[in-house]
Design an enzyme around this catalytic site. Structure first.
Site: not given
Ligand code: ATP
Length: 300
Positions: A13, A140
């Site tokens: 997203k 989210d």
């Molecule tokens: P958001 O946009 O919802 O704030 P994000 O995209 O910044 O999230 P994610 O890729 O969801 O961040 O990852 C954040 C942290 O969550 C990672 O550093 C990791 O340690 C943990 N994590 C737990 N499950 C997952 C997963 N399936 N994929 C990626 N990271 C994960």
């Protein structure tokens, strides 16, 4: 017959508006969060196994936890607990969404695992029940399940679907290393002691409804951008490189450090992606489109 393997595709997203209110007593923030699903996907495949097990492939796989802190594992556990069964499943994530990039990759995997396990186990959860589990997993996650475009209020989990009148063209510049979402919110609190109550911008909702990229470019906002730039000042160079290459608008995606560039059409997106790659201000640049459907079962 019970399916032996189920594969679900689930989108990333971008936040076209992310308005953040003051910190609430529970530590969360009230948001006006206009989500748009984009056609960058993770693919989640579930297969029966002796115990809960996670594997992951893709360019960022080394950064993904393979224990029960993985959001996909938590989704499977929560669904199983609600139905009084054991989560005996192998979850494989083929990851194309940048990790810790502000594109809800973990949330996407949670929604994908939930939908896939529901099909694998025949638990037959309704959409309302699935959305309820999603909201428990993270702010989210409900949007990752439904996709398209939606306004998220509360801490972002209360969704109102939005109409989108056309295809928007985007480039996402992936940065080296992630940014912790809680750290970005803490920096937001420090920089914005008197944040007003958030509200969706009518002009932005109009731009989405009419599919007008120029109007959307003029109304994109992200209240977390200043905090992300404060923690990672080099993102300003990436934003400037995309703007110089002809993007209609440039902004930090969610809590960053991925940056998003709205472009007039597919050709412009191609040029902006090439210029960003050549600029050396990001690790990779990807052109894609929105909206995209939510979590979708591909095979079972
Ligand atoms: P958001 O946009 O919802 O704030 P994000 O995209 O910044 O999230 P994610 O890729 O969801 O961040 O990852 C954040 C942290 O969550 C990672 O550093 C990791 O340690 C943990 N994590 C737990 N499950 C997952 C997963 N399936 N994929 C990626 N990271 C994960």
């Amino acid at each position: 017959m019970t399916p032996r393997t189920v594969t679900v595709r689930v989108p990333a997203k971008v936040n076209t508006q992310l308005s953040v209110g003051p910190a609430r007593p529970d530590g969360f923030h009230d948001l006006a969060n206009v989500f748009l699903a984009v056609a960058l996907h993770d693919t989640v495949t579930v297969t029966p196994a002796d115990d809960l097990r996670i594997t992951c492939t893709g360019p960022d796989a080394a950064q993904v936890p393979l224990d029960r802190t993985n959001l996909a594992a938590r989704a499977a556990e929560l669904l199983a607990a609600r139905h009084g069964i054991e989560p005996r499943v192998h979850i494989h994530i083929d990851k194309d969404i940048p990790v810790a990039g502000g594109m809800a990759g973990g949330s996407a995997d949670a929604a994908g695992a939930l939908l896939a396990c529901d099909a694998l186990w025949g638990t037959g959860a309704s959409q309302v029940q699935l959305l309820d589990i999603c909201a428990e997993l993270g702010s989210d996650v409900p949007f990752s399940l439904v996709g398209g475009a939606a306004l998220g209020t509360g801490r972002g989990e209360k969704l109102t679907p939005l109409e989108v009148g056309g295809t928007f063209h985007w480039v996402f510049a992936v940065a080296d290393g992630g940014l912790s979402t809680p750290a970005v919110y803490r920096e937001f609190d420090r920089l914005t002691p008197d944040a007003p109550e958030p509200a969706a911008a009518p002009a932005l909702l109009d731009a989405l409804r009419t599919g007008d990229a120029k109007a959307l470019a003029a109304t994109l906002t992200n209240d977390l951008q200043a905090a992300a730039l404060s923690l990672r000042p080099s993102l300003a160079e990436t934003l400037a490189a995309g703007t110089a290459a002809g993007a209609l608008a440039a902004l930090v995606s969610g809590s960053g450090p991925t940056t998003a560039f709205l472009c007039a059409d597919a050709e412009a997106a191609h040029q902006v992606a090439a210029a960003l790659t050549a600029s050396g201000t990001c690790r990779a640049a990807r052109a894609t489109t929105s909206p995209a459907p939510g979590a979708t079962v591909l095979t079972d």
